[in-house]
Structures are given as C-alpha cells and as structure tokens.
Write an enzyme that holds these catalytic residues in place. Sequence first.
Site, PDB file in Angstrom:
ATOM      1  N   ASP A  27       0.791  -1.246   0.000  1.00 53.81           N
ATOM      2  CA  ASP A  27       0.000   0.000   0.000  1.00 53.81           C
ATOM      3  C   ASP A  27       0.821   1.292   0.000  1.00 53.81           C
ATOM      4  O   ASP A  27       0.252   2.370   0.128  1.00 53.81           O
ATOM      5  CB  ASP A  27      -0.997   0.050   1.188  1.00 53.81           C
ATOM      6  CG  ASP A  27      -2.243  -0.779   0.902  1.00 53.81           C
ATOM      7  OD1 ASP A  27      -2.442  -1.159  -0.275  1.00 53.81           O
ATOM      8  OD2 ASP A  27      -2.996  -1.056   1.847  1.00 53.81           O
TER       9      ASP A  27
ATOM     10  N   LYS B 138       3.426   1.051  -4.908  1.00 59.75           N
ATOM     11  CA  LYS B 138       4.301   0.454  -5.925  1.00 59.75           C
ATOM     12  C   LYS B 138       3.588   0.313  -7.271  1.00 59.75           C
ATOM     13  O   LYS B 138       4.141   0.656  -8.309  1.00 59.75           O
ATOM     14  CB  LYS B 138       4.776  -0.934  -5.464  1.00 59.75           C
ATOM     15  CG  LYS B 138       5.580  -0.911  -4.174  1.00 59.75           C
ATOM     16  CD  LYS B 138       5.988  -2.313  -3.734  1.00 59.75           C
ATOM     17  CE  LYS B 138       4.835  -3.186  -3.311  1.00 59.75           C
ATOM     18  NZ  LYS B 138       4.143  -2.707  -2.090  1.00 59.75           N
ATOM     19  N   THR B 139       2.370  -0.213  -7.222  1.00 56.80           N
ATOM     20  CA  THR B 139       1.656  -0.463  -8.478  1.00 56.80           C
ATOM     21  C   THR B 139       1.212   0.845  -9.117  1.00 56.80           C
ATOM     22  O   THR B 139       1.322   1.023 -10.340  1.00 56.80           O
ATOM     23  CB  THR B 139       0.467  -1.412  -8.221  1.00 56.80           C
ATOM     24  OG1 THR B 139       0.970  -2.594  -7.600  1.00 56.80           O
ATOM     25  CG2 THR B 139      -0.221  -1.786  -9.521  1.00 56.80           C
TER      26      THR B 139
ATOM     27  N   HIS C  70       2.382  -9.093  -0.270  1.00 57.40           N
ATOM     28  CA  HIS C  70       3.656  -9.311   0.406  1.00 57.40           C
ATOM     29  C   HIS C  70       4.090 -10.780   0.449  1.00 57.40           C
ATOM     30  O   HIS C  70       5.248 -11.100   0.186  1.00 57.40           O
ATOM     31  CB  HIS C  70       3.629  -8.752   1.824  1.00 57.40           C
ATOM     32  CG  HIS C  70       4.905  -8.993   2.554  1.00 57.40           C
ATOM     33  ND1 HIS C  70       6.077  -8.360   2.191  1.00 57.40           N
ATOM     34  CD2 HIS C  70       5.217  -9.817   3.565  1.00 57.40           C
ATOM     35  CE1 HIS C  70       7.043  -8.784   2.979  1.00 57.40           C
ATOM     36  NE2 HIS C  70       6.558  -9.669   3.824  1.00 57.40           N
TER      37      HIS C  70
HETATM   38  P1  GDP Z   1       1.145  -1.135  -3.497  1.00 59.78           P
HETATM   39  O1  GDP Z   1       0.484  -2.115  -2.590  1.00 59.78           O
HETATM   40  O2  GDP Z   1       2.469  -0.695  -2.954  1.00 59.78           O
HETATM   41  O3  GDP Z   1       1.231  -1.588  -4.908  1.00 59.78           O
HETATM   42  O4  GDP Z   1       0.216   0.200  -3.466  1.00 59.78           O
HETATM   43  P2  GDP Z   1      -0.878   0.701  -4.502  1.00 59.78           P
HETATM   44  O5  GDP Z   1      -0.238   1.248  -5.731  1.00 59.78           O
HETATM   45  O6  GDP Z   1      -1.899  -0.341  -4.685  1.00 59.78           O
HETATM   46  O7  GDP Z   1      -1.477   1.963  -3.700  1.00 59.78           O
HETATM   47  C1  GDP Z   1      -2.077   1.810  -2.434  1.00 59.78           C
HETATM   48  C2  GDP Z   1      -3.002   2.961  -2.137  1.00 59.78           C
HETATM   49  O8  GDP Z   1      -2.274   4.185  -2.042  1.00 59.78           O
HETATM   50  C3  GDP Z   1      -4.071   3.196  -3.213  1.00 59.78           C
HETATM   51  O9  GDP Z   1      -5.277   3.555  -2.595  1.00 59.78           O
HETATM   52  C4  GDP Z   1      -3.491   4.336  -4.007  1.00 59.78           C
HETATM   53  O10 GDP Z   1      -4.477   5.105  -4.654  1.00 59.78           O
HETATM   54  C5  GDP Z   1      -2.792   5.146  -2.942  1.00 59.78           C
HETATM   55  N1  GDP Z   1      -1.678   5.890  -3.523  1.00 59.78           N
HETATM   56  C6  GDP Z   1      -0.698   5.385  -4.325  1.00 59.78           C
HETATM   57  N2  GDP Z   1       0.158   6.349  -4.678  1.00 59.78           N
HETATM   58  C7  GDP Z   1      -0.263   7.485  -4.085  1.00 59.78           C
HETATM   59  C8  GDP Z   1       0.216   8.830  -4.087  1.00 59.78           C
HETATM   60  O11 GDP Z   1       1.214   9.161  -4.704  1.00 59.78           O
HETATM   61  N3  GDP Z   1      -0.480   9.733  -3.345  1.00 59.78           N
HETATM   62  C9  GDP Z   1      -1.586   9.399  -2.642  1.00 59.78           C
HETATM   63  N4  GDP Z   1      -2.194  10.361  -1.973  1.00 59.78           N
HETATM   64  N5  GDP Z   1      -2.076   8.154  -2.631  1.00 59.78           N
HETATM   65  C10 GDP Z   1      -1.427   7.200  -3.333  1.00 59.78           C
HETATM   66 MG    MG Z   2       0.709  -3.398  -5.730  1.00 56.91          MG
END
Ligand code: GDP
Ligand code: MG
Length: 388
Positions: free
Chosen positions: A21, A24-25, A84
């Site tokens: 979260d 990354k994606t 994870h």
């Molecule tokens: P991952 O699990 O690392 O791949 O994370 P995700 O890309 O799925 O993002 C997790 C959450 O964080 C989602 O609700 C995204 O919309 C939010 N999010 C991701 N990048 C940003 C950002 O740059 N700014 C904000 N405010 N929210 C973000």
């Molecule tokens: Mg992801």
Amino acid sequence: SKTAYVRTKPHLNIGTMGHVDHGKTTLTAAITKVLAERGSGTFVPFDRIDRAPEEAARGITINIAHVEYETDTRHYAHVDMPGHADYVKNMVTGAAQLDGAILVVSALDGIMPQTAEHVLLARQVGVDHVVVALNKADAADEELVELVELEVRDLLTAHGYGGDTAPVVRVSGLRALEGDPKWTAAVEALLDAVDTYVPMPERYVDAPFLLPVENVLTITGRGTVVTGAVERGTVRVGDRVDVLGAGLETVVTGVETFGKPMEEAQAGDNVALLLRGVPRDAVRRGHVVAAPGSVEPRRRFTAQVYVLSAREGGRATPVSSGYRPQFYIRTADVVGDIDLGEVAVARPGETVAMTVELGREVPLEPGLGFAIREGGRTVGAGTVTAVV
Ligand code: GDP
Ligand code: MG
C-alpha cells in the site's frame, strides 16, 4: 507477422519494492503513463499490473507483473508484485536478475516492516543499487517528508547501501497518473535518477546459457513455451538445451521478448522460449534451461545464512539442526534439511554457516542467493558458499 525486437539501447531489469500500500503499483502505472506521453512505451493501467492477464487465464496465482518501457538511453523490464507473501518469494528468487530497484516508501507512513525486509533481502541477493521513491508526497507535509527521507537514508546505510548518496526522489504516483504536471515532472526525475544511478551491469554473455524457468505456457499449434530472465549466456533458434529438473534435452525453436521475435536473447533479457517436442506437463517453474552439460544439479551445499529477526518478519525462536524449511533457489521452491554443525542453534538476527541437504537436485553454484521460507513468511536469506 510480428515486428522483430531490435536492440537499440542497453537493457536493464528493475523493479519496485516496499511495504504493501505504499504505492508500488500506482507508481509503476504512472511511469508507463509518463513515458507513453513522451512516445517511448505503452501505458499500462493499474488493473493490468495488479492483475496480470496470465493470472485470470490460468486460474492460478501468477504473482509477478512485467512491464516494458524505454527512457532516452535505456530499455527497461520492470517488475511489480501484488501482495507481500508472494512478493518476497519472487523478489528474492528473481532478484538475482534485478540490476537495480526502486524502493517505494510512503511519505505518510515512513519505514514499515516490509520496507526493511525488502531492503535486507535485496542486499542479500546482490541488488547493488537502490533508488528511493518517496511516494504520496502530494499528501504529506514538508516536515514529515524530510523526516522520512532521513529515516530511509539511515535504513539504506544500515544495510550497506550508500544512504547518503542514494537518490531520494519525492513523487506522487497517484497525481502523475492523473496527469498533474508537477508530479509528472517528479516521475521523470525519478527515471533520470534510475538512468544515472543504476549502472549498466556486467553481463555474462560469454558464459554458457542459463535461464531459470519462471512460467510455462502452451501456445496452441506451436507447443510448450517457457518464460524467464536469461541469467547468463546467449540463446538462438536452433540451439540445443538441457531442461534440468525435467531431465530432457531439446531444441529451441522460437525466441521472443515481450511478444516480439528476436534473433538472439542474451543475459539480462526477459524472454519466452519455444521448446521442440516438450510436453506441457514435463516442465515446471523452478526448472532450469541451460546449455547442454554446462551445469550439474546437486542436493548438498554449504551456505552463509542470515536468520531474520522477528522485527523483520522472521521467527521469534531460534532454528536448530534438523529444521526443514522451504528453500527458494532461483525460481525453484524445494524443501531442505539444515545442519548447523557445532553451533547447533541460530537465533533470529544472527548470521550462521550451515550445510543444507535439499529434497531434490537443483543447479547450484557458489555465490547463488536464496531465501528460506516457512509457513508463508521469509525466515532467512543466504548465499551458497560451496557445493558439496
Ligand atoms: P502497493 O500495494 O504498494 O502496490 O500500493 P498501490 O499502488 O496499490 O497503492 C495503495 C493505495 O495508495 C491506493 O489507494 C493508491 O491510490 C494510494 N496511492 C498510491 N500512490 C499514491 C500517491 O502518490 N499519493 C496518494 N495520496 N495516494 C497514493
Ligand atoms: Mg501493488
């Protein structure tokens, strides 16, 4: 007919890593969007990355997404993993192929357990360069961002990365994805940092060919295809290869990268190889395709292993001789017996020497990195010191 892949720029493999979260994606999608707008790649939306098409098609979890893009100077294959539990497995076993990594840290949350675990494992498997994307900078105030930056630099230094010199770029994957010019520029700055900070690695193109099988597919009317990253050497249509694990020798009848046929694949390339007369069921993830006679699968080796502490997601209790966890070696997942010799026990947080006897033979060699897992979590990371 399909357009052939033309090698015009050096190719590197990178990937996002970091706590769930932290974005990354979203950042991966944003990178493809920013570059697509510059005309150097195709935009890959969030849903396509988080849910790779093979996943739905095959009804099983294929827990790694590859996207392809180009900067002005380089061609990249970029990997992103969804959750994870499988993330660590793939990162560690595939990470021997990562030339560099983008560590994504949410500026709102700072370092979390998986952030530290991924940095530790990256170090163990030989990822020498890490660029930090301080994400969600749109939503965090300046003081917090500065604090998190210091914290990340310390973490990198603690794991043997140059925390003082590593680029830390403030980004917002989300806002860049929405087309905000400020954050689009930030993603461009991140890519510039990757271009300049991650050096072109030495490629062992002259070594005998070796490819760890990541995935096996059937192409109707053509036969069985294996995919993965070429670890070393080169391969062309017509080359004879051993499929270790399957106990087969065969001929490569097709070589492709990202759906484009190529004349010759070389170390570092992500490829699909079509294999002559190989039944679908004979080959599995974890097998190794190699130049005939170039590697010998073995079961026993000695290793230097770091036992993760509970704080890093590892065990709370020591391990002792006779312990039988899973070993993730390249793309293989094999049970193994450990023998700690006179030391007898290893506590979480310690580095120990051990002898391992695997449940089946896999190609092994000194320097090869691996992960040890138990009940769905990583409990150790190690390097082969000798094959017995
Ligand atoms: P991952 O699990 O690392 O791949 O994370 P995700 O890309 O799925 O993002 C997790 C959450 O964080 C989602 O609700 C995204 O919309 C939010 N999010 C991701 N990048 C940003 C950002 O740059 N700014 C904000 N405010 N929210 C973000
Ligand atoms: Mg992801």
